[in-house]
Design an enzyme around this catalytic site. Structure first.
Site, mmCIF file in Angstrom:
data_model
loop_
_atom_site.group_PDB
_atom_site.id
_atom_site.type_symbol
_atom_site.label_atom_id
_atom_site.label_comp_id
_atom_site.label_asym_id
_atom_site.label_seq_id
_atom_site.Cartn_x
_atom_site.Cartn_y
_atom_site.Cartn_z
ATOM 1 N N THR A 127 35.146 15.877 59.692
ATOM 2 C CA THR A 127 36.481 15.257 60.024
ATOM 3 C C THR A 127 37.874 16.098 60.484
ATOM 4 O O THR A 127 37.755 17.230 59.779
ATOM 5 C CB THR A 127 36.940 14.140 58.813
ATOM 6 O OG1 THR A 127 38.073 13.695 58.904
ATOM 7 C CG2 THR A 127 36.780 15.280 57.622
ATOM 8 N N TYR A 151 38.690 13.729 50.104
ATOM 9 C CA TYR A 151 37.858 13.418 51.172
ATOM 10 C C TYR A 151 37.753 14.790 52.025
ATOM 11 O O TYR A 151 36.774 15.159 52.290
ATOM 12 C CB TYR A 151 38.536 11.944 51.825
ATOM 13 C CG TYR A 151 37.653 12.113 53.198
ATOM 14 C CD1 TYR A 151 36.275 11.618 53.554
ATOM 15 C CD2 TYR A 151 38.585 12.101 54.629
ATOM 16 C CE1 TYR A 151 35.774 11.388 54.624
ATOM 17 C CE2 TYR A 151 37.740 11.936 55.837
ATOM 18 C CZ TYR A 151 36.484 11.790 55.857
ATOM 19 O OH TYR A 151 35.970 11.448 56.977
#
Length: 353
Positions: A127, A151
């Site tokens: 990501t 995250y």
């Protein structure tokens, strides 16, 4: 004519949004595919007929060993595409241990099982959150990684594990850092079906169809042309195609690993996205302007030149209106599914028929 034998690809999280599109891209390209998914957020109907499906946890060593054995993955043959994990940034802040468990600890178990079995190729769903709030735009792969939430850290930790394992074992990997994934399969076979999704385009399309009463716009005072945040949106099918190309590149060059940004290198603001959707539907959605959310950068746009030059990747859907129209079409499929009968029954018909 000699028949080319392609290795089986195990797709973790293959019943989820991005994973299911990767499955479709692999199947369309002639690969043999198997899927493991615990269906906590994925849907069984998203896995096409003819694809071996295993319901279970990627940290289940016994199940992984059985899959590798039954699908002939290992001993220098086969590959893993790893999509399984948790992805909601605010939730990661509220429950960091869930993210370090699901995204990092379970990835370690999967990676250990792959090494033990002799799986030679591993593609990881990473990501742009690994960059945090970069000072530069567009962002290149060598931009310093400085995640600002659990995250992003959970994904970066897995990237580091992959690099260390590749240095110690006969395994190469691709870490694909996604920017903002949106849209749906152009043929209507899959799309984002997660309840309570937080991605702008999913939220906006739901609002356009009356499933939400408004769209919140978080922050109007950024240093951007219209004051709202700018993001790089990539069509999920173009992203899936990049995964297939990355797999081919890993097989062709066993000693090479890849880290690649996945985006178009073009950003759109929140208001630009909403204006484009209004034009498509002719039904303007209500916008509610709210304060900035902590940790949201003003702009996050990729430099995807390495992806294009290394893999020869040429996107087919690099157009905001196309992304929105495919997302809208899929949302209407879901609307019909939920109105007519159970999502699992009719959903299977939409995917497989």
């Amino acid at each position: 004519m000699e028949r080319i034998i392609r290795p089986t690809v195990l797709v973790t999280g293959g019943a989820g949004y991005i994973g299911s599109h990767a499955v479709l891209a692999l199947v369309d390209a002639g690969w043999t595919v198997a899927v493991i998914d615990d269906l906590s957020t994925g849907h069984r109907f998203a896995v096409p007929e003819g694809v071996a499906f295993y319901e279970g946890d990627i940290a289940d060593d016994a199940l992984l060993a059985r899959i590798f054995r039954e699908q002939a993955i290992g001993r220098g043959f086969g590959a893993i595409m790893h999509f399984a994990g948790s992805i909601v940034v605010p939730e990661s802040v509220a429950d960091p241990l869930k993210y370090y468990h699901n995204n990092t600890a379970k990835s370690r178990v999967l990676l250990e099982a792959a090494v033990r079995a002799g799986v030679p190729h591993f593609i990881f769903s990473s990501t742009a959150a690994t960059y945090g709030m970069p000072d530069v735009s567009p962002v290149v792969e060598d931009t310093p990684r400085a995640p600002i939430n659990p995250y992003g850290w959970s994904k970066l930790m897995t990237e580091q594990m992959l690099a260390d394992v590749a240095a110690a074992h006969r395994l190469n990997y691709g870490a694909l850092r996604y920017f903002n994934v949106a849209g749906a399969d152009p043929a209507g076979r899959s799309g984002q079906a997660t309840d309570g999704a937080t991605h702008l385009i999913k939220v906006a399309v739901e609002a356009a169809l009356g499933k939400r009463d408004h769209v919140s716009v978080f922050g109007t005072d950024y240093a951007t042309p219209d004051g709202t945040g700018v993001r790089d949106y990539i069509h999920v099918s173009d992203l899936a195609a990049a995964h297939v190309l990355a797999l081919e590149a890993l097989i062709d060059a066993p000693g090479r690993s890849l880290i690649l940004n996945c985006g178009y290198g073009r950003g759109f603001s929140v208001l630009e996205v909403l204006d484009a959707l209004d034009r498509l539907t002719g039904r303007p959605v209500e916008r509610r302007f709210e304060p900035r959310r902590a940790g949201d950068p003003a702009a996050l746009v990729s430099d995807s030149s390495r992806l294009r030059t290394t893999l020869g990747w040429i996107p087919r859907h690099a157009d905001l209106e196309t992304i929105l129209s495919h997302a809208l079409a899929w949302e209407q499929i879901l609307e019909a599914i939920r109105a007519d009968c159970s999502s699992e029954t009719l959903g299977a018909r939409a995917v497989n028929g």
